[in-house]
Design a protein around this motif. Structure first.
Motif, short mmCIF file in Angstrom:
data_model
loop_
_atom_site.label_atom_id
_atom_site.label_comp_id
_atom_site.label_asym_id
_atom_site.label_seq_id
_atom_site.Cartn_x
_atom_site.Cartn_y
_atom_site.Cartn_z
N ASN A 74 45.50 54.94 19.32
CA ASN A 74 45.32 55.72 20.54
C ASN A 74 43.93 55.53 21.13
N GLU A 75 42.93 55.47 20.25
CA GLU A 75 41.56 55.32 20.72
C GLU A 75 41.35 53.96 21.38
N TYR A 76 41.91 52.92 20.77
CA TYR A 76 41.81 51.59 21.38
C TYR A 76 42.52 51.58 22.73
N LEU A 77 43.74 52.11 22.77
CA LEU A 77 44.51 52.11 24.02
C LEU A 77 43.82 52.93 25.09
N TYR A 78 43.24 54.05 24.71
CA TYR A 78 42.52 54.87 25.69
C TYR A 78 41.41 54.04 26.36
N LEU A 79 40.61 53.38 25.55
CA LEU A 79 39.51 52.57 26.09
C LEU A 79 40.04 51.36 26.87
N TYR A 80 41.12 50.78 26.39
CA TYR A 80 41.75 49.65 27.07
C TYR A 80 42.22 50.04 28.47
#
Length: 213
Positions: free
Chosen positions: A122-128
């Motif tokens: 989720n954290e990666y996707l949020y930043l992405y």
């Protein structure tokens, strides 16, 4: 850090490592859309299931949503999507391309996208999503509002980093997000205390004349 690692590839000599997989986002992330019982006015209530609005997301700068103002009755559940706290959502209309992580259980209407399964955190996707938002909005279309169609997101060119790189990145980023979540919750608590005390102070119900500052 996200831009350095996954856009400029600085730790990898400025290029995508050969072991990373290239494709589109739909290859790595399951993307689905929320649902709306209609007419929605027949389902709104003063209590029941939380009903996430775009305004709930735009009213807070934190990555996390921990306050939702509207509710729907349980009869609307079969025509919508219920998500537990911890899920990532992405707005696809009105203010499109806005990612948020839920800190509260809620139903989502068809102005939201969600991700039942993903090879990315989720954290990666949020930043992405934060990074590619302008590109997504440019690809969207609509007569009144820009609409971010599911196919636009599914077909967006995306690299899947190797597991060791993702694990290293998440190991650094997740504790930062945990601190942000803790601060977001504390801010809400302090606002609630202020809103409770201020009317009593203004009316004189709460006497603080004896307090020395």
């Amino acid at each position: 850090m996200f831009k350095s690692w996954f856009v400029d590839f600085e730790p990898f000599d400025g290029q995508v490592p050969d072991v990373w997989k290239s494709g589109v986002l739909g290859d790595f992330v399951e993307i689905k859309r929320g649902g709306s019982p209609r007419p929605i006015q027949n389902y709104l209530s003063n209590s029941g299931l939380h009903w996430l609005k775009i305004s709930d997301a735009t009213s807070i700068s934190s990555p996390f949503i921990n306050e939702i103002k509207e509710y729907i009755i349980e009869e609307g559940l079969k025509k919508t999507v219920f998500l537990k706290a911890g899920n990532l959502v992405l707005s696809n209309s009105a203010t499109p391309g806005l990612p948020k992580i839920l800190d509260i259980d809620t139903c989502i209407h068809d102005g939201w996208l969600y991700f039942p399964s993903s090879k990315l955190s989720n954290e990666y996707l949020y930043l992405y999503f934060k990074y590619i938002r302008n590109n997504l909005v440019a690809l969207g279309n609509g007569s009144v509002f820009t609409n971010l169609k599911t196919d636009i997101l599914k077909n967006y060119p995306t690299n899947l980093p190797s597991a060791d790189v993702l694990n290293e990145f998440d190991g650094i980023i997740k504790p930062i997000f945990s601190i942000i979540l803790s601060n977001t919750r504390e801010t809400k608590r302090l606002i609630e205390i202020r809103d409770t005390l201020l009317p009593k102070l203004m009316s004189g119900e709460l006497d603080v004349s004896g307090i020395e500052l």
